[in-house]
Design an enzyme around this catalytic site. Structure first.
Site, PDB file in Angstrom:
ATOM      1  CE1 TYR A 155      -4.125   1.684   1.061  1.00  0.00           C
ATOM      2  CE2 TYR A 155      -2.709   3.046   2.260  1.00  0.00           C
ATOM      3  CZ  TYR A 155      -3.857   2.987   1.668  1.00  0.00           C
ATOM      4  OH  TYR A 155      -4.903   3.937   1.872  1.00  0.00           O
ATOM      5  N   GLY A 186      -4.785  11.049   6.154  1.00  0.00           N
ATOM      6  CA  GLY A 186      -4.347  10.300   7.195  1.00  0.00           C
ATOM      7  C   GLY A 186      -5.348   9.282   7.522  1.00  0.00           C
TER       8      GLY A 186
END
Ligand code: CAA
Length: 248
Positions: A155, A186
């Site tokens: 990722y 985030g």
């Protein structure tokens, strides 16, 4: 500001849904793509809920990991709705594992859905945007493409790659009115994050100076800002929205 046609990939996901709502409220005609296998197992419910909320967001089936599937989907969107002015590359998956246990499948799936997808979709709409002299491309990356994350070699690599793409294509588009930007959220309160093991999630939240997860609208409003006609001088940027978790 004139209404535009906006294509949001992964529009049925946690952040994607809020992007669809926000761009619709801005007056844009929003469409989304979805690959049932990866992104939207509850698509029927999603459609029902969006309709009940008053949003008309047609869903076109496309596997973002597959170039031909994207080509066909964009062809259909352009025929039925019109040329795409705003593309938000939001489709993404996780297959978290420490590297020593990560399988080739876990690597390939994440790289193809999260990174190849950006090429597969942008390549379909970019030439038309250049020809028409207007386009907005927003790539939804991640804090973990900025700083790396334990258990996310796949990722983190894909999300870092997205911004490399942004920086290159921003240079190709800017003189023709096409901007390309990255947003790096985030940890956001979505199903993807809620899937993290509770003890691990709590240790992550403890590292966020804001003391909480982000809400999806806190990401979506920045997408709308970048998609605006008035944001034509912002290109190649990477905007962090992470509650102070990674400042550099
Ligand atoms: N840094 C250093 N060491 C760590 C660590 C870290 N961040 N996290 C865990 N470790 C250590 C553990 O303490 C443990 O040590 P011991 O063996 O000495 O006990 C060891 O590494 C193994 O850790 P786990 O028990 O967690 O290993 P696991 O194999 O059970 O689980 C994992 C691995 C699934 C990757 C799990 O660690 C995890 O879920 N991590 C979070 C990954 C993450 O942040 N995912 C984000 C998903 S949401 C998203 O991606 C959206 C976005 O953009 C932000």
């Amino acid at each position: 500001m004139s209404a535009k046609i906006a294509l949001v990939t992964g529009g049925a996901g946690g952040i994607g849904t809020e992007i669809c709502r926000t761009l619709s409220r801005e007056g844009h005609r929003v469409v989304t793509t979805c690959a049932p296998v990866f992104e939207c197992p509850n698509l029927a419910d999603w459609k029902k809920n969006m309709k009940a909320e008053g949003f008309d967001v047609p869903v076109f089936e496309a596997d973002v990991a597959d170039f031909e599937s994207c080509r066909l989907a964009v062809e259909q969107i352009e025929k039925e709705v019109g040329p795409v002015d705003i593309l938000v590359n939001c489709a993404g998956i996780t297959r978290d594992s420490v590297l020593k246990k990560m399988t080739s499948d876990q690597w390939q799936q994440v790289l193809s859905v999260n990174l190849d997808s950006v090429f597969n979709m942008t390549r379909q709409v970019f030439p038309g945007m250049l020809d028409r002299g207007f386009g907005r491309i927003v790539n939804i990356s991640s804090i973990n493409g900025r700083k790396g994350q334990f258990g996310q070699a796949n990722y983190s690599a894909a999300k870092a790659g997205m911004h490399g793409f942004t920086m290159a294509v921003a240079q190709e588009g800017i003189r023709k009115g096409v901007t390309v930007n990255t947003i790096s959220p985030g940890y956001v309160a979505t199903e993807m994050v809620k899937k993290i093991r509770e003890d691990v999630l709590q240790s992550i939240i403890a590292q966020i100076p804001a003391g909480r997860l982000a809400e999806p609208w806190e990401i979506a409003r920045v997408v709308a800002f970048l998609a605006s006609e008035k944001s034509g001088f912002i290109s190649g940027a990477n905007i962090d929205i992470n509650g102070g978790q990674f400042i550099h």
